[in-house]
Design a protein around this motif. Structure first.
Motif, PDB file in Angstrom:
ATOM      1  N   ARG A  35      29.521 -17.130   4.675  1.00 27.99           N
ATOM      2  CA  ARG A  35      29.074 -15.786   4.998  1.00 27.99           C
ATOM      3  C   ARG A  35      28.305 -15.720   6.311  1.00 27.99           C
ATOM      4  N   GLU A  36      27.591 -16.821   6.661  1.00 26.22           N
ATOM      5  CA  GLU A  36      26.811 -16.777   7.882  1.00 26.22           C
ATOM      6  C   GLU A  36      27.674 -16.559   9.116  1.00 26.22           C
ATOM      7  N   VAL A  37      28.970 -16.903   9.028  1.00 28.80           N
ATOM      8  CA  VAL A  37      29.877 -16.632  10.140  1.00 28.80           C
ATOM      9  C   VAL A  37      29.989 -15.132  10.375  1.00 28.80           C
ATOM     10  N   ILE A  38      30.048 -14.356   9.291  1.00 26.46           N
ATOM     11  CA  ILE A  38      30.121 -12.904   9.411  1.00 26.46           C
ATOM     12  C   ILE A  38      28.841 -12.359  10.040  1.00 26.46           C
ATOM     13  N   VAL A  39      27.702 -12.916   9.624  1.00 25.14           N
ATOM     14  CA  VAL A  39      26.424 -12.481  10.194  1.00 25.14           C
ATOM     15  C   VAL A  39      26.389 -12.781  11.694  1.00 25.14           C
ATOM     16  N   ASP A  40      26.835 -13.982  12.073  1.00 27.33           N
ATOM     17  CA  ASP A  40      26.882 -14.342  13.488  1.00 27.33           C
ATOM     18  C   ASP A  40      27.798 -13.408  14.266  1.00 27.33           C
ATOM     19  N   ALA A  41      28.952 -13.120  13.691  1.00 28.93           N
ATOM     20  CA  ALA A  41      29.917 -12.244  14.361  1.00 28.93           C
ATOM     21  C   ALA A  41      29.314 -10.867  14.592  1.00 28.93           C
ATOM     22  N   ALA A  42      28.639 -10.353  13.584  1.00 24.26           N
ATOM     23  CA  ALA A  42      28.025  -9.035  13.715  1.00 24.26           C
ATOM     24  C   ALA A  42      26.974  -9.033  14.822  1.00 24.26           C
ATOM     25  N   ARG A  43      26.145 -10.071  14.834  1.00 20.90           N
ATOM     26  CA  ARG A  43      25.073 -10.139  15.834  1.00 20.90           C
ATOM     27  C   ARG A  43      25.642 -10.284  17.238  1.00 20.90           C
ATOM     28  N   GLU A  44      26.615 -11.182  17.403  1.00 20.70           N
ATOM     29  CA  GLU A  44      27.162 -11.444  18.728  1.00 20.70           C
ATOM     30  C   GLU A  44      27.922 -10.251  19.293  1.00 20.70           C
ATOM     31  N   HIS A  78      34.469 -22.087   4.005  1.00 16.00           N
ATOM     32  CA  HIS A  78      34.985 -21.549   2.754  1.00 16.00           C
ATOM     33  C   HIS A  78      34.750 -20.047   2.729  1.00 16.00           C
ATOM     34  N   GLY A  79      35.765 -19.349   2.293  1.00 14.61           N
ATOM     35  CA  GLY A  79      35.663 -17.900   2.256  1.00 14.61           C
ATOM     36  C   GLY A  79      36.990 -17.285   1.916  1.00 14.61           C
ATOM     37  N   HIS A  80      36.978 -15.965   1.794  1.00 16.82           N
ATOM     38  CA  HIS A  80      38.185 -15.231   1.468  1.00 16.82           C
ATOM     39  C   HIS A  80      39.156 -15.298   2.645  1.00 16.82           C
ATOM     40  N   LEU A  81      40.400 -15.635   2.367  1.00 19.65           N
ATOM     41  CA  LEU A  81      41.461 -15.694   3.372  1.00 19.65           C
ATOM     42  C   LEU A  81      41.171 -16.713   4.476  1.00 19.65           C
ATOM     43  N   ALA A  82      40.403 -17.748   4.138  1.00 13.97           N
ATOM     44  CA  ALA A  82      40.034 -18.751   5.141  1.00 13.97           C
ATOM     45  C   ALA A  82      41.262 -19.399   5.765  1.00 13.97           C
ATOM     46  N   HIS A  83      42.334 -19.536   4.997  1.00 17.63           N
ATOM     47  CA  HIS A  83      43.524 -20.236   5.474  1.00 17.63           C
ATOM     48  C   HIS A  83      44.283 -19.460   6.532  1.00 17.63           C
ATOM     49  N   LEU A  84      43.964 -18.187   6.717  1.00 20.75           N
ATOM     50  CA  LEU A  84      44.691 -17.362   7.685  1.00 20.75           C
ATOM     51  C   LEU A  84      43.974 -17.244   9.030  1.00 20.75           C
ATOM     52  N   LEU A  85      42.707 -17.600   9.088  1.00 20.08           N
ATOM     53  CA  LEU A  85      41.913 -17.300  10.271  1.00 20.08           C
ATOM     54  C   LEU A  85      42.239 -18.179  11.474  1.00 20.08           C
ATOM     55  N   LEU A  86      42.602 -19.434  11.248  1.00 21.00           N
ATOM     56  CA  LEU A  86      42.820 -20.371  12.358  1.00 21.00           C
ATOM     57  C   LEU A  86      44.263 -20.846  12.401  1.00 21.00           C
ATOM     58  N   HIS A  87      45.184 -19.925  12.208  1.00 19.06           N
ATOM     59  CA  HIS A  87      46.592 -20.278  12.232  1.00 19.06           C
ATOM     60  C   HIS A  87      46.982 -20.789  13.620  1.00 19.06           C
ATOM     61  N   GLU A 120      26.262  -5.318  10.470  1.00 19.67           N
ATOM     62  CA  GLU A 120      26.632  -6.377   9.532  1.00 19.67           C
ATOM     63  C   GLU A 120      27.231  -5.815   8.243  1.00 19.67           C
ATOM     64  N   GLY A 121      26.614  -4.772   7.721  1.00 17.64           N
ATOM     65  CA  GLY A 121      27.110  -4.184   6.477  1.00 17.64           C
ATOM     66  C   GLY A 121      28.532  -3.685   6.606  1.00 17.64           C
ATOM     67  N   LYS A 122      28.875  -3.157   7.780  1.00 16.71           N
ATOM     68  CA  LYS A 122      30.226  -2.673   8.019  1.00 16.71           C
ATOM     69  C   LYS A 122      31.223  -3.821   8.015  1.00 16.71           C
ATOM     70  N   LEU A 123      30.839  -4.921   8.672  1.00 17.37           N
ATOM     71  CA  LEU A 123      31.736  -6.070   8.740  1.00 17.37           C
ATOM     72  C   LEU A 123      31.938  -6.692   7.363  1.00 17.37           C
ATOM     73  N   VAL A 124      30.866  -6.782   6.584  1.00 18.54           N
ATOM     74  CA  VAL A 124      30.976  -7.315   5.233  1.00 18.54           C
ATOM     75  C   VAL A 124      31.882  -6.438   4.385  1.00 18.54           C
ATOM     76  N   SER A 125      31.754  -5.126   4.531  1.00 19.01           N
ATOM     77  CA  SER A 125      32.580  -4.223   3.722  1.00 19.01           C
ATOM     78  C   SER A 125      34.049  -4.343   4.085  1.00 19.01           C
ATOM     79  N   ILE A 126      34.344  -4.578   5.364  1.00 16.06           N
ATOM     80  CA  ILE A 126      35.730  -4.756   5.774  1.00 16.06           C
ATOM     81  C   ILE A 126      36.312  -6.008   5.142  1.00 16.06           C
ATOM     82  N   MET A 127      35.490  -7.092   5.077  1.00 23.41           N
ATOM     83  CA  MET A 127      35.973  -8.341   4.513  1.00 23.41           C
ATOM     84  C   MET A 127      36.091  -8.286   2.994  1.00 23.41           C
TER      85      MET A 127
END
Length: 282
Positions: free
Chosen positions: A44-53, A102-111, A58-65
């Motif tokens: 989850r901290e990756v999402i937090v980093d993405a939101a900050r950067e 580890h996370g939802h749809l992790a296998h699709l992110l770094l294709h 953050e809440g919007k990004l979490v809701s999308i995921m």
């Protein structure tokens, strides 16, 4: 193929993505695998980093995921942009070529990166229901309903962004069933796979990794820059040569894109193929 002692950090170069269903036990597997290998472990901290950067709420990004809205309520371009933000943050967390995510749809992110080991963790419904009941204080029927809802949301999200069924076995390198295997046994198997030649970094896979990372860094720079952040842009990189496509609001924005992109370390040349149009949203 030799084993890995639990107290010894290895020099294996691998990225391990562990995809999970709701409360399937993947978090424990990921954390113990990272500890065995001495890799950073993130979720989850990756999402937090993405939101900050990227300046996204953050809440919007979490809701999308976690709970994507109906497709008619969310601009497709913005949803793809949120995904780009997560990939950019994820690649920034890779240390020495190593990572367990580890996370939802992790296998699709770094294709496209062949030294990514794509693991799926599954457990039977009863295991997941008990975990949901314990964690959320729900009764059995409520827990089943909650799991069903979350699984459907993730399936929709994967289909919308990637056009795939997220549970398609061909999208994973290996699947472990925690009903039949212990967490410890699963971790040992993953470590051995990470050691194998099949998932060792190669010159081609390292180039794919570097290109994806550079493209994500340029994309992040563009959306953090005041002049270009409102644009719907896609960025690709090939050995330092960066191509930017998409739509912008004005000629002023088009002029700014090469300037901003060239500031990113590693960029050798910028090809701006974006045009002016209405598909911009930030």
């Amino acid at each position: 193929m030799g084993g890995v002692d639990s107290g010894r950090k290895t020099k294996i170069m691998a990225i391990i993505t562990i995809s999970r269903g709701t409360l399937s036990g993947a978090k424990s597997v990921a954390e113990q695998t990272a500890a065995r290998l001495g890799y950073p472990c993130v979720s989850r901290e990756v999402i937090v980093d993405a939101a900050r950067e990227c300046g996204i709420e953050e809440g919007k990004l979490v809701s999308i995921m976690d709970e994507p809205p109906p497709y008619w309520k969310e601009a497709p371009g913005k949803r793809v942009a949120y995904l780009n933000a997560i990939v950019a943050a994820l690649l920034e967390r890779v240390e020495g070529g190593n990572l367990v995510y580890h996370g939802h749809l992790a296998h699709l992110l770094l294709h496209g990166i062949s030294h990514v080991l794509r693991v799926r963790i599954v457990a039977n419904l009863e295991f997941r229901v008990r975990a949901m009941m314990d964690q959320e204080g729900l009764d059995r029927e409520e827990a089943i309903a909650a799991i069903d809802k979350l699984d459907k949301h993730r399936a929709r999200w994967a289909h919308f962004l990637y056009g795939v069924e997220w549970q398609d076995p061909s999208l994973f390198d290996v699947t472990f069933n925690l009903e039949r295997m212990s967490v410890e046994g699963t971790v040992s198997a993953i470590v051995r796979l990470a050691e194998s030649e099949d998932f060792r970094a190669t010159p081609d896979s390292l180039k794919a990794h570097a290109d994806l990372k550079l493209g994500s860094q340029v994309w992040t720079a563009l959306i953090r820059e005041e002049r270009t952040k409102g644009s719907s842009l896609r960025v690709s990189a090939n050995d330092g040569h960066v191509t930017v496509v998409g739509s912008v609001a004005s000629a002023r924005v088009l002029e700014a894109i090469p300037e901003v992109a060239r500031r990113v370390p590693g960029v050798k040349e910028v090809h701006c193929e974006a045009g002016m149009g209405s598909d911009w949203f930030w």
